[in-house]
Design an enzyme around this catalytic site. Structure first.
Site, PDB file in Angstrom:
ATOM      1  CG  HIS A  83      -1.495   1.349   1.538  1.00 18.84           C
ATOM      2  ND1 HIS A  83      -2.486   1.948   0.796  1.00 18.84           N
ATOM      3  CD2 HIS A  83      -1.180   2.235   2.527  1.00 18.84           C
ATOM      4  CE1 HIS A  83      -2.763   3.136   1.310  1.00 18.84           C
ATOM      5  NE2 HIS A  83      -1.976   3.344   2.359  1.00 18.84           N
ATOM      6  CG  ASP A 112       5.577  17.943 -26.900  1.00 22.19           C
ATOM      7  OD1 ASP A 112       5.747  17.525 -25.729  1.00 22.19           O
ATOM      8  OD2 ASP A 112       4.955  17.318 -27.762  1.00 22.19           O
ATOM      9  CD1 TRP A 148       6.748   3.643   4.101  1.00 23.68           C
ATOM     10  CD2 TRP A 148       7.738   4.432   2.257  1.00 23.68           C
ATOM     11  NE1 TRP A 148       7.147   4.930   4.349  1.00 23.68           N
ATOM     12  CE2 TRP A 148       7.757   5.444   3.239  1.00 23.68           C
ATOM     13  CE3 TRP A 148       8.301   4.702   1.009  1.00 23.68           C
ATOM     14  CZ2 TRP A 148       8.327   6.696   3.011  1.00 23.68           C
ATOM     15  CZ3 TRP A 148       8.861   5.958   0.793  1.00 23.68           C
ATOM     16  CH2 TRP A 148       8.867   6.932   1.785  1.00 23.68           C
ATOM     17  CB  SER A 175      10.224   6.279 -14.615  1.00 24.07           C
ATOM     18  OG  SER A 175       9.132   7.136 -14.785  1.00 24.07           O
ATOM     19  CB  SER A 176      11.795   9.663 -10.810  1.00 26.61           C
ATOM     20  OG  SER A 176      10.739   8.953 -10.275  1.00 26.61           O
ATOM     21  CG  HIS A 259      12.533  14.886   5.319  1.00 24.23           C
ATOM     22  ND1 HIS A 259      11.457  14.685   6.148  1.00 24.23           N
ATOM     23  CD2 HIS A 259      12.451  16.170   4.927  1.00 24.23           C
ATOM     24  CE1 HIS A 259      10.774  15.793   6.269  1.00 24.23           C
ATOM     25  NE2 HIS A 259      11.351  16.719   5.539  1.00 24.23           N
ATOM     26  CD  GLU A 261       9.390  10.250  -2.770  1.00 23.04           C
ATOM     27  OE1 GLU A 261      10.361  10.510  -3.509  1.00 23.04           O
ATOM     28  OE2 GLU A 261       8.244  10.036  -3.175  1.00 23.04           O
ATOM     29  CE1 TYR A 263       8.433  19.787   3.238  1.00 22.03           C
ATOM     30  CE2 TYR A 263      10.218  18.292   3.813  1.00 22.03           C
ATOM     31  CZ  TYR A 263       9.234  19.188   4.183  1.00 22.03           C
ATOM     32  OH  TYR A 263       9.044  19.464   5.504  1.00 22.03           O
ATOM     33  CB  SER A 274       0.518  28.819  -5.618  1.00 23.74           C
ATOM     34  OG  SER A 274       1.022  28.386  -4.385  1.00 23.74           O
ATOM     35  CG  HIS A 308      12.791  14.488  11.061  1.00 25.78           C
ATOM     36  ND1 HIS A 308      12.488  15.704  10.520  1.00 25.78           N
ATOM     37  CD2 HIS A 308      12.452  13.581  10.116  1.00 25.78           C
ATOM     38  CE1 HIS A 308      11.978  15.543   9.316  1.00 25.78           C
ATOM     39  NE2 HIS A 308      11.947  14.253   9.050  1.00 25.78           N
ATOM     40  CG  HIS A 309      12.311  10.119   9.044  1.00 23.03           C
ATOM     41  ND1 HIS A 309      10.955   9.944   8.895  1.00 23.03           N
ATOM     42  CD2 HIS A 309      12.623  11.219   8.313  1.00 23.03           C
ATOM     43  CE1 HIS A 309      10.473  10.881   8.096  1.00 23.03           C
ATOM     44  NE2 HIS A 309      11.465  11.676   7.736  1.00 23.03           N
ATOM     45  CB  THR A 334       5.706  25.272   5.900  1.00 27.93           C
ATOM     46  OG1 THR A 334       6.865  24.486   5.584  1.00 27.93           O
ATOM     47  CG2 THR A 334       4.479  24.534   5.430  1.00 27.93           C
ATOM     48  CE  LYS A 337       6.039  27.072  -0.688  1.00 27.46           C
ATOM     49  NZ  LYS A 337       5.599  27.398  -2.046  1.00 27.46           N
ATOM     50  NE  ARG A 456       3.939   3.073  10.591  1.00 26.76           N
ATOM     51  CZ  ARG A 456       4.752   3.782   9.799  1.00 26.76           C
ATOM     52  NH1 ARG A 456       5.666   4.581  10.331  1.00 26.76           N
ATOM     53  NH2 ARG A 456       4.651   3.698   8.497  1.00 26.76           N
TER      54      ARG A 456
END
Ligand code: HEM
Ligand SMILES: [Cu+2]
Length: 551
Positions: A83, A112, A148, A175-176, A259, A261, A263, A274, A308-309, A334, A337, A456
């Site tokens: 998931h 294009d 994950w 691909s990315s 991390h 990722e 963002y 925006s 922080h993880h 943030t 924004k 979890r």
């Protein structure tokens, strides 16, 4: 859209013109047109969203009651892992790339994407990658079940499903990277005359910064999983303590990718919102330049907070303080924004069509997710909350209410441009309110579950967690059901909706995509939009002051 300059700016061989009129499967397989490729990306992402969503519902079904009802614990862990991977890499990221493909050339006045054929490859790597992930369910040992994040030692010991996942991640990374090269080159080289970098629509800015983030971190993830692969099969011991390696090294590498990722999934959402809020507030975006700087600051800071993880793995207090304060620092740009979005709405002539509802929903709920993130950034609190449902609540507020809601906003906003028809406003609003309510019913109770100590990634739990879990499961099934309404709305619009859409269906939209007819013709901007047109939009966006020279 024919103009005399085509022959000079656009070198076609006659054969290529034939390719453009291909129909049926060939049109999609050989697609080089940014709109076709954008469409492919968006449908692929939606299919993955449904796949990952069904897995989420399987998880929630098991958690409706304590005890084991449906799945063995091993399979439950495969469900949570797949998931997560499918939603992150299969649904959210491809959906943003699809939007960038569809909208960037239109918004920038380019014919294009820069590398049209590479664009085809970027997309067609995705279905095999998804197939590898799903096939892993059927091999001995089943799909990866270590979460994950793929932490060793679990991922080092898993069956061959892990190898399939590793190859899948390699393809997704390729691909990315190709997609990002295309986005960066298009933005830097193909803007219409008069559109300097600091006059681009904000969605272009966030796409640009996101593409740089991806190019920086996709290879880091590829490295981590390749090291895992060699540990598994070729006798290396990067992460194997028995051979002198260190599993914590994996966590450092993974989160140096992981991390940024998050963002990568948040910045494009900021860009979309925006665009939408100024349109429906009928006011220029407040603080355009500060939005650009905030985007860049967030991107830079995102590389310095991975620890922080890992507060709970054991690290020196000075390192904890470093990661804690830097993480909190991200709240500053943030906050800029959120302030600017609110200031844009302030005293605007607002209307609340579906895209605006999703955008405002985004601002409210993303802020909730941001605050729970701030709570988690406090190291001594995180040591309590690590791996509880509080974390699950936090990141779903950011990812579902953030990334997914912004995507819904974008789809309703640009659907008239894509299809040439208007969607049914009442059903759009119903989709919004339905999603808004059941999203909160699903995920808000998870904060309490986490605070009460429910871990979890478990298929069974202690009795005192029952009520909130049952509630969350009811919420999840209703939320899931509501997404069929989304599918219905989109299909209904494609088939004619409530009638044809004008070129500019929203009173307040000023960016260039609204200058082309709806539906956007197969080829647009074969010659760049004339400078007066560009300037008109820019003045309305208030990022262009009359009298300024064109640079
Ligand atoms: C909207 C419907 C969704 C529901 C009901 C849902 C539900 C869940 C549940 C129950 C878990 C397992 C938590 C655990 O036991 O640790 C989970 C994990 C996760 N979800 Fe979702 N989710 C949804 C959408 C999404 C989306 C859109 C994303 C986008 C990225 C996402 C990303 C994740 C991730 C990364 C995990 C962690 C997987 C892991 O622990 O390895 N989810 N979700
Ligand atoms: Cu992080």
């Amino acid at each position: 859209m024919h103009s005399p300059s085509i022959a000079s700016t656009h070198l076609h061989t006659p054969g290529e013109h034939h390719a453009e009129h291909q129909t049926g499967w060939a049109r999609w397989l050989y697609a080089t047109n940014h709109k076709d490729i954008g469409t492919l990306y968006l449908w692929f992402a939606f299919a993955m969203f449904i796949t990952g969503g069904v897995m989420a519902l399987c998880i929630r079904a098991e958690l409706f009651q304590p005890g084991l009802q449906f799945w063995q614990p091993e399979f439950f862990n495969q469900l949570t892992t797949l998931h997560g991977i499918i939603m992150v890499f299969g649904a959210i990221m491809p959906a943003f790339t699809g939007l960038a493909n569809w909208m960037l050339p239109l918004m920038l006045g380019a014919p294009d994407m820069a590398f049209a054929r590479m664009n085809n490859w970027s997309f067609w790597l995705l279905p095999p990658a998804a197939a590898l992930l799903l096939i892993s369910l059927f091999v001995p040992g089943g799909a990866p079940a270590g979460g994950w994040t793929l932490y060793p030692p679990l991922s080092a010991q898993a069956g061959m499903g892990m190898d399939l996942a590793i190859f899948s991640i390699h393809l997704l990374g390729l691909s990315s990277i190709m997609g990002s090269i295309n986005i960066i080159t298009t933005i830097l080289n193909m803007r219409a005359p008069g559109m300097t970098l600091l006059r681009m629509p904000l969605f272009a800015w966030t796409s640009l910064v996101t593409a740089y983030l991806l190019i920086a971190v996709a290879p880091v993830l590829a490295g981590a999983v390749t090291m895992l692969l060699t540990d598994r099969h070729f006798g290396t011991h990067f992460f194997n303590a028995a051979g002198g390696g260190d599993p914590v090294l994996f966590q450092h590498i993974f989160w140096f990718f992981g991390h940024p990722e998050v963002y990568i999934m948040a910045l494009p959402a900021f860009g979309i919102v925006s665009q939408i809020i100024p349109t429906f507030a009928r006011k220029p975006l407040f603080g355009y330049v500060s939005m650009v700087y905030a985007t860049c600051s967030i991107a830079i800071l995102s590389f310095m907070v991975w620890g922080h993880h890992m507060f709970a793995v054991g690290m020196p207090a000075t390192a904890q303080l470093f990661f804690m304060f830097l993480t909190m620092l991200i709240a500053v740009p943030t906050g800029v924004k959120v302030f600017n979005w609110i200031a844009t709405m302030w005293q605007g002539s607002m209307t609340f069509e579906t895209p605006m509802l999703f955008a405002i929903g985004f601002v409210c709920l993303f802020t909730v997710g941001g605050f729970s993130g701030l709570v988690l950034s406090i190291a001594p609190i995180d040591t309590q909350m690590q791996d509880t449902y509080y974390v699950v609540a936090h990141f779903h507020y950011v990812l579902v209410a953030g990334a997914l809601f912004s995507l819904f906003a974008a789809v309703y906003y640009w659907l008239p441009k894509w299809t040439g028809y208007m969607y049914h406003e009442g059903r759009g609003k119903l989709h919004f309110w339905w999603s808004m309510i059941w999203f909160n019913v699903t995920f808000f109770p998870m904060h309490f579950l986490g605070l009460a100590g429910m871990p979890r990634r478990i298929p069974d739990y202690a009795l005192q967690f029952t009520q909130f879990n049952s509630l969350a499961t009811v919420g999840a099934f209703c939320f899931g059901l509501g997404q069929l309404l989304f599918l219905f709305n989109v299909l209904h619009t494609i088939r004619g909706g409530v009638g044809p859409a004008p070129a500019q269906p929203w009173e307040g939209g000023n960016t260039l995509e609204w200058e082309v007819p709806s539906p956007a013709p197969h080829h647009t901007w074969e010659s760049p939009p004339d400078i007066a047109m560009v300037r008109r939009g820019l003045i309305a966006q208030a990022v262009y002051h009359e009298g300024e020279d064109e640079a």
